[in-house]
Design a protein around this motif. Sequence first.
Motif, mmCIF file in Angstrom:
data_model
loop_
_atom_site.group_PDB
_atom_site.id
_atom_site.type_symbol
_atom_site.label_atom_id
_atom_site.label_comp_id
_atom_site.label_asym_id
_atom_site.label_seq_id
_atom_site.Cartn_x
_atom_site.Cartn_y
_atom_site.Cartn_z
ATOM 1 N N LEU A 63 0.872 -1.177 0.000
ATOM 2 C CA LEU A 63 0.000 0.000 0.000
ATOM 3 C C LEU A 63 0.905 1.221 0.000
ATOM 4 N N ASP A 64 0.832 2.007 -1.057
ATOM 5 C CA ASP A 64 1.754 3.124 -1.251
ATOM 6 C C ASP A 64 1.032 4.448 -1.023
ATOM 7 N N PHE A 65 1.465 5.166 0.007
ATOM 8 C CA PHE A 65 0.909 6.488 0.290
ATOM 9 C C PHE A 65 1.918 7.589 -0.041
ATOM 10 N N GLY A 66 2.977 7.226 -0.754
ATOM 11 C CA GLY A 66 4.046 8.174 -1.047
ATOM 12 C C GLY A 66 3.651 9.217 -2.076
ATOM 13 N N GLY A 67 4.442 10.274 -2.120
ATOM 14 C CA GLY A 67 4.241 11.328 -3.109
ATOM 15 C C GLY A 67 5.100 11.078 -4.341
ATOM 16 N N ASP A 68 5.356 12.151 -5.085
ATOM 17 C CA ASP A 68 6.104 11.980 -6.334
ATOM 18 C C ASP A 68 7.534 12.501 -6.228
#
Length: 244
Positions: A63-68
């Motif tokens: 589950l990826d909640f990271g930004g760019d």
Amino acid sequence: PPGDSRNLGVPVGLPLTLDADPLFTTLRRDAGSNLLIVDEQGGAALAIAIVSLQRQGAAVELLDFGGDEDDWPAVVDELAAMDDVRVGRRKAAGPLLTRLAKLVDERQEMGDYRSRPTVLALAAMGRARDFDPNAYEEDALTNLLGTILRDGPEVGVHVLCWFDRPAGIGKRIGSSQLNEFGQRLVGVLNREDSATLIDSENAASLKSGQAICADLDRATEHRIRKFAPPPLKWFTALRSPGEG
């Protein structure tokens, strides 16, 4: 170390000596065998861990909640292209955690301690705004995660969770969930956060590029050199064994 039906080796870094072999922590089928990563550059450690676990035969749910920022989206794309690694974003959290909590309950009820390992990887959890440690509903995300953390390891379901800074932890998970992370990998922290997270102040004296891997249940602590972020071609080479 190779994985088997009971244990999974997670590479966490390199020794401070000139030894070439990485150091591992082990996900065992024991209560509390989940790994918490607290480090601004922890994405590299998480990505390397995911690759290693996949190669040992684990099914990985990221589950990826990271930004760019930086190369992180490209790293996630590379992970998603691997067999047995599935990637979801914020909207996937509810259905995925519900499914994994149900899987854990079913394995517990059946006394199934030998099935294929499954790993839930949570990236950039500080940004996972739908997780509320004060929610009381049984199907609240934090409470579903708590079930997986508490009951999952014995039946081969483990959690890897990366926060970029300690300040975000209490906003997403409660103290009971935090206690289920028996293994911690941390970068430089202040003395108070270090004492809270690894039961010692040693993370306050880390140099740049160093980390500490602590196993709270076994009262062990290792100072290590952090892995450098792997180049994207490394992932491609792994998917194509004849190349690179």
